[in-house]
Design a protein around this motif. Structure first.
Motif, PDB file in Angstrom:
ATOM      1  N   ARG A  92       0.906  -1.207  -0.042  1.00  0.00           N
ATOM      2  CA  ARG A  92       0.072   0.094  -0.124  1.00  0.00           C
ATOM      3  C   ARG A  92       0.806   1.265  -0.017  1.00  0.00           C
ATOM      4  NH1 ARG A  92      -4.500  -1.841   4.199  1.00  0.00           N
ATOM      5  NH2 ARG A  92      -5.890  -3.288   2.733  1.00  0.00           N
ATOM      6  N   TRP A  93       2.218   1.104   0.328  1.00  0.00           N
ATOM      7  CA  TRP A  93       3.084   2.461   0.334  1.00  0.00           C
ATOM      8  C   TRP A  93       3.382   2.726  -0.868  1.00  0.00           C
ATOM      9  CZ3 TRP A  93       7.041   1.133  -2.412  1.00  0.00           C
ATOM     10  CH2 TRP A  93       7.613  -0.433  -2.399  1.00  0.00           C
ATOM     11  N   LEU A  94       3.086   1.969  -1.895  1.00  0.00           N
ATOM     12  CA  LEU A  94       3.607   2.092  -3.295  1.00  0.00           C
ATOM     13  C   LEU A  94       2.590   3.131  -3.997  1.00  0.00           C
ATOM     14  CD1 LEU A  94       5.433   1.708  -5.649  1.00  0.00           C
ATOM     15  CD2 LEU A  94       4.188  -0.201  -6.335  1.00  0.00           C
ATOM     16  N   GLN A  95       3.006   4.397  -3.982  1.00  0.00           N
ATOM     17  CA  GLN A  95       2.237   5.515  -4.284  1.00  0.00           C
ATOM     18  C   GLN A  95       3.036   6.198  -5.340  1.00  0.00           C
ATOM     19  OE1 GLN A  95      -0.889   6.182  -3.786  1.00  0.00           O
ATOM     20  NE2 GLN A  95      -0.875   4.316  -2.241  1.00  0.00           N
ATOM     21  N   PRO A  96       2.950   5.893  -6.779  1.00  0.00           N
ATOM     22  CA  PRO A  96       3.834   6.540  -7.745  1.00  0.00           C
ATOM     23  C   PRO A  96       3.602   8.252  -7.692  1.00  0.00           C
ATOM     24  CG  PRO A  96       2.454   4.792  -8.696  1.00  0.00           C
ATOM     25  CD  PRO A  96       2.176   4.924  -7.361  1.00  0.00           C
ATOM     26  N   GLN A  97       4.984   8.879  -7.564  1.00  0.00           N
ATOM     27  CA  GLN A  97       4.966  10.217  -7.320  1.00  0.00           C
ATOM     28  C   GLN A  97       6.166  10.881  -7.590  1.00  0.00           C
ATOM     29  OE1 GLN A  97       4.522  11.350  -3.169  1.00  0.00           O
ATOM     30  NE2 GLN A  97       4.705   8.979  -2.752  1.00  0.00           N
ATOM     31  N   ARG A  98       6.496  12.014  -8.036  1.00  0.00           N
ATOM     32  CA  ARG A  98       7.677  12.784  -8.173  1.00  0.00           C
ATOM     33  C   ARG A  98       8.609  12.663  -6.884  1.00  0.00           C
ATOM     34  NH1 ARG A  98       6.727  18.125 -11.889  1.00  0.00           N
ATOM     35  NH2 ARG A  98       5.683  16.904 -13.677  1.00  0.00           N
ATOM     36  N   SER A  99       9.752  13.080  -6.935  1.00  0.00           N
ATOM     37  CA  SER A  99      10.484  13.076  -5.801  1.00  0.00           C
ATOM     38  C   SER A  99      10.427  14.088  -4.880  1.00  0.00           C
ATOM     39  CB  SER A  99      11.989  13.001  -6.129  1.00  0.00           C
ATOM     40  OG  SER A  99      12.392  14.209  -6.965  1.00  0.00           O
ATOM     41  N   PRO A 100      10.624  14.187  -3.647  1.00  0.00           N
ATOM     42  CA  PRO A 100      10.460  15.112  -2.614  1.00  0.00           C
ATOM     43  C   PRO A 100      11.405  16.267  -3.057  1.00  0.00           C
ATOM     44  CG  PRO A 100      10.502  12.681  -1.758  1.00  0.00           C
ATOM     45  CD  PRO A 100      11.050  12.680  -3.135  1.00  0.00           C
ATOM     46  N   ASP A 101      11.149  17.278  -2.610  1.00  0.00           N
ATOM     47  CA  ASP A 101      12.109  18.470  -2.693  1.00  0.00           C
ATOM     48  C   ASP A 101      13.281  18.227  -1.883  1.00  0.00           C
ATOM     49  OD1 ASP A 101       9.942  19.894  -4.273  1.00  0.00           O
ATOM     50  OD2 ASP A 101       9.406  21.104  -2.315  1.00  0.00           O
ATOM     51  N   GLY A 102      14.512  18.549  -2.592  1.00  0.00           N
ATOM     52  CA  GLY A 102      15.671  18.261  -2.152  1.00  0.00           C
ATOM     53  C   GLY A 102      16.238  17.142  -2.243  1.00  0.00           C
TER      54      GLY A 102
END
Length: 200
Positions: free
Chosen positions: A44-54
């Motif tokens: 459930r942790w797999l949430q495709p998304q862009r990288s966090p800032d930094g």
């Protein structure tokens, strides 16, 4: 009052059941793949998304796949044609590890979970144990099969997440690992890095 609540609950269940059937949640999706939400809680942790800032970006030398990683992690040299980063402790011990590799052998989305387990044994790991696996998982630019497992080397027992992800033109393998005793401390960063994967 209790009877009214029961009837109201029954109506809600009927509505929920109708929605679930229409979406293919019960019994699997139309193409037979597992539903991550209802059948594979381990992912459930797999949430495709862009990288966090930094965060920084690691890229295969071919340029065909990338993933993001925390700034406190450092690139390390591993096999040619791959991209690897690690969180290093005292004496350069590895506290966390991420590796991106092009698909190279007979691994497929269908056989990936068993392929990875067998591969760990072939490399000399012992006590290899599959914890969870799932296929039909959505990534930012493709779909994948992932396995969570644990194994022992001569130094320590490790826990890892290993995913084979197929894009439009290429397939890549991303692996995140950490010593089992400190997995809880590194799991969030490893899971976020894997969720950021893009492959052509």
């Amino acid at each position: 009052m209790p009877d009214r609540m029961i009837h109201g609950s029954r109506r809600l269940l009927l509505v929920a059941a109708s929605i679930a059937v229409s979406l293919g949640v019960w019994g699997g999706a139309a193409d037979g793949r597992a539903s991550v939400t209802t059948r594979t809680p381990a992912f459930r942790w797999l949430q495709p998304q862009r990288s966090p800032d930094g965060w920084k970006l690691a890229r295969l030398p071919s340029g065909k796949a990338t993933f993001a990683y925390p700034r406190t992690w450092r690139p390390i040299r591993t096999d040619r044609g791959t991209a690897s980063v690690a969180l290093l402790g005292t004496g350069r011990t590895i506290r966390g590890y991420l590796n991106l590799t092009p698909r190279q052998g007979a691994e497929t989305l269908a056989n990936w979970a068993s392929f990875r387990i067998e591969h760990l044994g072939d490399e000399g790991s012992t006590g290899v144990r599959r914890i969870a696996s799932a296929h039909g998982l959505a990534f930012r630019s493709g779909q994948g099969t992932c396995v969570i497992d644990s194994y022992r080397t001569s130094r320590a027992r490790y826990r890892e997440i290993a995913c084979l992800v197929a894009g439009n033109r290429t397939s890549s393998v991303i692996v995140g690992a950490a010593p089992s005793k400190t997995w809880a401390q590194q799991a969030g960063a490893i899971e976020r890095a894997i969720s950021s994967l893009r492959t052509d």
